[in-house]
Design a protein around this motif. Sequence first.
Motif, PDB file in Angstrom:
ATOM      1  N   ALA D 128       6.673 -25.269   4.741  1.00  0.00           N
ATOM      2  CA  ALA D 128       7.319 -23.964   4.897  1.00  0.00           C
ATOM      3  C   ALA D 128       8.817 -24.035   5.170  1.00  0.00           C
ATOM      4  N   SER D 129       9.380 -25.238   5.192  1.00  0.00           N
ATOM      5  CA  SER D 129      10.815 -25.529   5.354  1.00  0.00           C
ATOM      6  C   SER D 129      11.052 -26.437   6.545  1.00  0.00           C
ATOM      7  N   VAL D 138      14.853 -37.486   7.954  1.00  0.00           N
ATOM      8  CA  VAL D 138      14.185 -38.117   9.088  1.00  0.00           C
ATOM      9  C   VAL D 138      12.667 -37.911   8.991  1.00  0.00           C
ATOM     10  N   GLU D 139      12.257 -36.684   8.679  1.00  0.00           N
ATOM     11  CA  GLU D 139      10.823 -36.394   8.590  1.00  0.00           C
ATOM     12  C   GLU D 139      10.187 -37.204   7.464  1.00  0.00           C
ATOM     13  N   GLY D 140      10.897 -37.336   6.362  1.00  0.00           N
ATOM     14  CA  GLY D 140      10.373 -38.119   5.242  1.00  0.00           C
ATOM     15  C   GLY D 140      10.189 -39.573   5.630  1.00  0.00           C
ATOM     16  N   ARG D 288       0.226 -35.522   6.330  1.00  0.00           N
ATOM     17  CA  ARG D 288       1.379 -36.089   7.046  1.00  0.00           C
ATOM     18  C   ARG D 288       2.613 -35.187   6.997  1.00  0.00           C
ATOM     19  N   LEU D 289       2.518 -34.129   6.222  1.00  0.00           N
ATOM     20  CA  LEU D 289       3.682 -33.228   6.125  1.00  0.00           C
ATOM     21  C   LEU D 289       4.018 -32.676   7.509  1.00  0.00           C
ATOM     22  N   PRO D 290       5.271 -32.582   7.825  1.00  0.00           N
ATOM     23  CA  PRO D 290       5.687 -31.975   9.086  1.00  0.00           C
ATOM     24  C   PRO D 290       5.662 -30.447   8.979  1.00  0.00           C
ATOM     25  N   GLY D 291       5.510 -29.787  10.098  1.00  0.00           N
ATOM     26  CA  GLY D 291       5.717 -28.341  10.170  1.00  0.00           C
ATOM     27  C   GLY D 291       4.632 -27.507   9.534  1.00  0.00           C
ATOM     28  N   LEU D 321       0.412 -35.775  19.480  1.00  0.00           N
ATOM     29  CA  LEU D 321      -0.092 -36.447  18.286  1.00  0.00           C
ATOM     30  C   LEU D 321       0.273 -35.698  17.003  1.00  0.00           C
ATOM     31  N   ALA D 322       1.094 -34.697  17.112  1.00  0.00           N
ATOM     32  CA  ALA D 322       1.462 -33.891  15.953  1.00  0.00           C
ATOM     33  C   ALA D 322       2.244 -34.715  14.935  1.00  0.00           C
ATOM     34  N   SER D 323       2.220 -34.242  13.670  1.00  0.00           N
ATOM     35  CA  SER D 323       2.967 -34.963  12.637  1.00  0.00           C
ATOM     36  C   SER D 323       4.474 -34.781  12.824  1.00  0.00           C
ATOM     37  N   SER D 324       4.878 -33.794  13.554  1.00  0.00           N
ATOM     38  CA  SER D 324       6.295 -33.563  13.836  1.00  0.00           C
ATOM     39  C   SER D 324       6.373 -32.640  15.041  1.00  0.00           C
ATOM     40  N   ASN D 325       7.532 -32.569  15.664  1.00  0.00           N
ATOM     41  CA  ASN D 325       7.687 -31.631  16.780  1.00  0.00           C
ATOM     42  C   ASN D 325       8.181 -30.265  16.319  1.00  0.00           C
ATOM     43  N   ILE D 326       8.426 -30.086  15.010  1.00  0.00           N
ATOM     44  CA  ILE D 326       9.103 -28.861  14.567  1.00  0.00           C
ATOM     45  C   ILE D 326       8.243 -27.622  14.828  1.00  0.00           C
ATOM     46  N   CYS D 327       8.879 -26.574  15.276  1.00  0.00           N
ATOM     47  CA  CYS D 327       8.208 -25.299  15.530  1.00  0.00           C
ATOM     48  C   CYS D 327       8.995 -24.246  14.752  1.00  0.00           C
TER      49      CYS D 327
END
Lengths: 484, 484, 453, 453
Positions: D128-129, D138-140, D288-291, D321-327
């Motif tokens: 979703a961005s 970095v996420e990649g 594994r996608l973030p967000g 344990l999330a794939s990213s911290n992005i909210c």
Amino acid sequence: MLSLLFDQGEPGRGSDFVAPAGKPEDYLSAGLLRAGLPLPDLAEFEVTRHFVALSHRNFSVDTNFYPLGSCTMKYNPKLNEAVAAFPGFADLHPYAPDDAAQGALEMMWTLERTLSSLFGMEAFSLMPCAGAHGEVTAMLMAKAYHRERGDEKRVTCIVPDTAHGTNPASAAMVGYKVVSIPSTPQGRTDIGALRAALDDTVAVCMMTNPNTLGLFEDDIVEMTKAVHDAGGLMYYDGANANAIVGLCRPGDMGFDLMHLNLHKTFSVPHGGGGPGAGPVGASARLAPYLPAPRVVKDAGGVFSLRASDAKSIGPVRVFASHFIALVRAYAYIIVHGAEGLRRNSELAVLNANYVRAKVKDILTVPYSDHCRHEFVCSAEVLKKETGARALDLAKGLLDAGIHAPTMYWPHVVPECLMIEPTETETKETLDEFVEVLRALVKQAHDDPASMQELPLHTYVRRVDEAQVGRLANKGIGLRWTGEK
Amino acid sequence: MLSLLFDQGEPGRGSDFVAPAGKPEDYLSAGLLRAGLPLPDLAEFEVTRHFVALSHRNFSVDTNFYPLGSCTMKYNPKLNEAVAAFPGFADLHPYAPDDAAQGALEMMWTLERTLSSLFGMEAFSLMPCAGAHGEVTAMLMAKAYHRERGDEKRVTCIVPDTAHGTNPASAAMVGYKVVSIPSTPQGRTDIGALRAALDDTVAVCMMTNPNTLGLFEDDIVEMTKAVHDAGGLMYYDGANANAIVGLCRPGDMGFDLMHLNLHKTFSVPHGGGGPGAGPVGASARLAPYLPAPRVVKDAGGVFSLRASDAKSIGPVRVFASHFIALVRAYAYIIVHGAEGLRRNSELAVLNANYVRAKVKDILTVPYSDHCRHEFVCSAEVLKKETGARALDLAKGLLDAGIHAPTMYWPHVVPECLMIEPTETETKETLDEFVEVLRALVKQAHDDPASMQELPLHTYVRRVDEAQVGRLANKGIGLRWTGEK
Amino acid sequence: MHAPHTDRDVREMLDVIGAPSLASLAAPPKGLEVKTPFDVAPALPESLAFAHLARLAGANSGARMTSFLGAGAYRHYQPPAVPYLATRSEFITAYTPYQAEASQGSLQAIFEWQTYVCLLTGLDVSNASLYDGSTALVEGVIMASQATGRRRVAISRCVHPGYRAVLDTYARGMGIEVVELPVGADLSVDMKSAAVKDLVAGAGAVIVQSPNFFGCIEDVAGAAALAKSAGALTIQVIVEAMSLGVLKTPAESGADIALGEMQSFGLPVGYGGPYVGFIACTKEHVRRLPGRLVGETHDVDGRRAFVLTLQGREQHIRRELASSNICTNQALCALFATIYLATVGAHGLRSIATANMERARELRAAVLAVPGIRPSSEAQYFNEFVVKAPLPAALLIERMERRNFLAGVDLSRWYPDMPDALLMCATELTSREDIAAFTGALATEINDALAAV
Amino acid sequence: MHAPHTDRDVREMLDVIGAPSLASLAAPPKGLEVKTPFDVAPALPESLAFAHLARLAGANSGARMTSFLGAGAYRHYQPPAVPYLATRSEFITAYTPYQAEASQGSLQAIFEWQTYVCLLTGLDVSNASLYDGSTALVEGVIMASQATGRRRVAISRCVHPGYRAVLDTYARGMGIEVVELPVGADLSVDMKSAAVKDLVAGAGAVIVQSPNFFGCIEDVAGAAALAKSAGALTIQVIVEAMSLGVLKTPAESGADIALGEMQSFGLPVGYGGPYVGFIACTKEHVRRLPGRLVGETHDVDGRRAFVLTLQGREQHIRRELASSNICTNQALCALFATIYLATVGAHGLRSIATANMERARELRAAVLAVPGIRPSSEAQYFNEFVVKAPLPAALLIERMERRNFLAGVDLSRWYPDMPDALLMCATELTSREDIAAFTGALATEINDALAAV
Ligand SMILES: Cc1ncc(COP(=O)(O)O)c(C=O)c1O
Ligand SMILES: Cc1ncc(COP(=O)(O)O)c(C=O)c1O
């Protein structure tokens, strides 16, 4: 139900807009000041929620198919809105010196030249605020023209019975006696009746072309000639110009005067009822009477507002034009060019005929030829068979999220619906519209009583118009009063 | 149902945006070019209708009361939007030389100074894009700080169990082991448990204050001291800063690091999920580690972007900030001043306590003291009595045009609803909300089964989340494919 | 190109219609085809059209100058909420709200506008808007003439000359006689003078503007008394609506009709338009009001609803017997004004109006302190005033323009007996820095100009 | 003040709460009260705040100069429909669409954005961005590292140095080793060189940007082949998304992950943000996608609906344990890009991208015709290129700035071995007049500068 602004707020709410500057009595004697100022104080947030909520209670072109005949509810490109907001336009004072307004004047000059070329007129005045304003401007010009020639006996104005109400009203405003001409079974102005009405009292004849039945006045050149022969002037109501841009020109047909509705043909948004712009075009002999000021360009390419010509009728509003509306029309023109404009007109005609061809199976379509940008159909047979009226169909369309066509006008067609899809609608939308209409007609046959209940899903349902009129006559119910 | 963009349009529709410039092959070898470009061609009108229609399918602050806890859904003044669109901001390239960007730099400098003063920090970095980005930035700083001191054994991050999910996730991103601290029956972080968790592996402790139950961490100074004594750093999650602006300062409480959500406290609109801005503040000893670049002002009053400090962790995004979001926050600050900001916080607390006082009669409100900017209530008893859950109440609110509170978080309160009205709502709106909630609870008692049917009137009703998840795991259903 | 038709669409549709080609379907009758190419610039791709219009806008240096121009168009602060809300799709792309069920948004907004106009003027009823202040004047004259049966009106020469010119244009065509009341000593009308009394005799309306064109506050109550005794209606023209935030209402002064311009409420000066005319009157004239009226009613379910009413007065029903020919009006501009008034409220309007008075007095004092400048009137004023320059106003204006100031309006354009008179305006947007910079430059220019003689 | 409370409201509410005063209700625990006055400017009334911000905006002369800056932020035409639609209240003031029933507008728009990203990159799934292109990198890297279990990545030095700096910041904190592939002769990476092959060995990802930082089109397929043989994932970074209108897709080149920046699609350069990062990958990496991710489903009545899905990967469910911290992400910016892409369509995007290439070539030819300027590379490029000046680039840039041109980016800031290299960009908005005026001035300045030596 949404509260009125006046039932919201609390005294003291709202932002500060300016630095404190004391009290009114610091500057004026008390006797000059008002006793109170009973407006509500609202937080900006309340205002925002209020007007966003109000907006949700409207149908509009951007949210609904809006085939409202004679109104040319085409899409209003967002480019127009963006350029209209440029500070270089918005912040320019109408009394700014010409040399500090060259961009504005260049735009107006070019627009005037462009319209003159597109419609075959000698010149245009960009001053009138709307179609009706253009009409009365032209009537004033006609009157000045005849007066100038000492021809003061000319007191009648000929208007076909299918004409828009503003035509006779504008003529009456300058004191003209209105003579109405009937239509033929083919939906054209009756040239025989027109000839019969001609005498040396005729000042002007107002023609709408295509007329409000969406049909080209085939005898238009002959009618023009007949009126001219009788010493009258010919006026072209260009409200329906969306059918003809780049295809034919009122000037070539012999017209002396005309107006355009830039808020129809040239994509100025309707704004819930305005503002528009109604430029008036004039042939060479009428051009000197155009309102003043107009923009002129000198040999050095410098533009200026020329205050007045000797014969000009004078100004019809205090400042030179609905300038910001003109910017929108100009933007529309420059992204299209003459070819694009012509193609838009062709496609407007295509869309109207496409719907017409399909509606023929559903309702009566009274005239046999192809239409121009719009057409009328009649629910008279349906009414006889089921009791359902054009009104009921219109209200039923609202439930399907489609704005109603123009209803019960022109009066020559009973139970009339006037449908103008405009060129900006897709075939998909038109197909959907026809299916909705078909379903409504079926419903009228299957369950006639249910038709009077429509609409069911709009924010309000059918409203009581009778009671409000009775009270309004006494000046009641036309404003909030605080009484419950 | 609204078609997807990809099921609309026709090849060739749409405006021309640029003058023809030939074909791609005129400029690049064929082997470098893409095989096709399968995007739909739409007329601007189709796009307009589509997105206006989509907008009507959203709840939003401007259309609905939106008491979504922890999100501070306050009104976003329209002034912010207008100034954010100034070409002097919008058209400024991030690599424009400093002397050609003095206005932007002055704004950023002032904003940084203002935030530092309001929150008692030595300095702020305006670089992080959102709250979570601020958190990870701070974690990177903490790690750099300990590393710099050779204290590499510090690998744990202490996080209360009521913390937002981004806290542990951010800590984990830099490799910290997360230790969760339980809450007391009073809804505060258990200081005993905290003390017990402290040892020389503790790198940092992340505290949210007021915490996500809307309660002030009364022991906050003691906790700060305890963590400091153990050699750890204290991080203040400022997502709930709307309760404290102008009233107290994390710096005064001893915090080393903090972030703010400008998109909560400082009225940057949420945009349907972003963009935000999450500036990170640092105490004197942590300030050198802040991301670079930052704005500095020289003795002559000239501003510049200082590329990097020796100890800086470096940049956390390529350009200096979510600048246009900062403009909005800055506009909000300058129309309020410190006093106005404090009053907003006070009124946020007032509104929350007002709703809390009234909701106490309707649902269980678990903690006994006054709350800060938000409070939680529980539908556990209701569930036992009727079967209706917090979820059902939330969905019922939607039918009344009220956005649901945050649900089922923090996890320490069963059947939790977290309610944050914000200061911009009127008493009238709050009263209405309470009555709607009361009616829903009554409905739950009167007709429990009906609760699971809610909502009835939204554009879609309850959705199937299970099936989509199963498919999504295989990468299916996450995009249009053209298959039906 | 905004039409969505692909070639395939066109072909399919022509087939359904049974027409061979688009050209033939849309062609005019034989002989009417356009023969010569149009004198129209070729189409521009959108990005170039945008750039072209940006160039035109940029070529208006006047839009960027420090301005003291008023005289019927006022630069006020526009709260950004106003355009943000008013330009929503659902407002700008709707038509006139004939279908009440589909137009409650527009209808309620107009009802609110009508209410604001009544609250501001103190009068009973008001319509849905008119084109602008000058055409509102014409409509007011028609109303008065019909109400009294008299074809003659008396108008103060202190009414905006541009408005009077419009009235003249119409009056000539309508056969209404317009007599003018002279400008008195203090740049306002002396309602007690015998000359004025004589001119008013037999008129259907006595028309005064207050604040008048010179900025002075007129004796509207005096005019009303005079009108009453002469059997005429009193029409108060209001050009600077901001003054309504503090000044006595037309109703308080005894006016029967108030009309004018509300551009000041949230609309940009925009090189002259669109603005928004208003008209309000006492109850007994309601059926003579021009244009649309929205009334409150209810639907079949008993819900409150708004609807166009008294349409029997209007052109589309009554044709040549209508109270006016107006159809399209200024709905969106009225919406701007309505949102403006809602946003500022009583508190804001009064404080903004007061700031106008403050700044105008600061400007006037600073300008009068410049050697050579003299006052033209000591009458009380709102935010405009006239000063006399020691050289022709036109010359001074030209000199100041070169320094990026729009100093004011040269009155000699309409009042040849006032060659050195400059009409100046200050609003809440006139900053002290603007005033200081302006008067500094003014002193220099006057000095230079006089030295050059 | 935006809060609506009157004193009476406050009193009534305090009564209900049972608190004596607002101050006591909101006060912090004893001892935490603020003791010193804040260093915050006093509140400004709204019209003055507006003027103050207008002054600040006006003080950014760079925003008005003719610009040839690119390097990660591109000035493209923004169709006015884009901001007009995207800034509607219902979009900008909504929160993340957690309540599906109340958020179908945002949800469908995100679903459409995800689709556009897939269609443009040729890859299977997209999220979703993300904040921006640099954080997407970095996420990649995190995705690739988790997919391969390797804590080392190889990145081309032709990747935007600002992006690499961000990766370095995170990598240090995350304990990931970053090795850099050298800049080859033609300002791109030589995928066939043995040195590159060695560096790639053991890496979890091979990361190339194409078009790269110098504007050159990289051999992504070569990188992918190399990566594959080394057991690494291929990540293609795309900074100038406009290039996607014409260039081979990441999928066609064999990339596993494509990520980068879509600012070019309807977002202003805005002094650096907010922009909108994107990431797309092949199906097997979806978890594994973030967000956030939006999926298609239906409601209880069987109507199509959209909803956030796979939330089990996200921080609010899975915490550490999330794939990213992005909210919070860039939803509104993604909406801008989505509306942009809908508005221009395939036809528009291709023609705009082509116009970029045309103008860049015209600019390059004109600049190279200036005596003293030499090319830096003959590699194929999109809309950016590097030239060498006969004097330090920094000096030349400064001289041109005085003439109101932003000539380009000085590469020595990141590549000390390139003291005279200037990175220049042309877009569809670069007019021929701009190019002519610029190169004229450039010739003069170079002449003057050399003469001065
Ligand atoms: C045929 C015709 N003539 C004249 C008019 C009057 O135009 P306006 O509403 O702009 O005054 C209209 C508008 O509805 C019209 O349809
Ligand atoms: C308490 C708390 N912390 C952190 C965050 C994360 O902020 P953002 O969404 O801006 O990344 C949130 C946002 O929801 C929050 O409520």
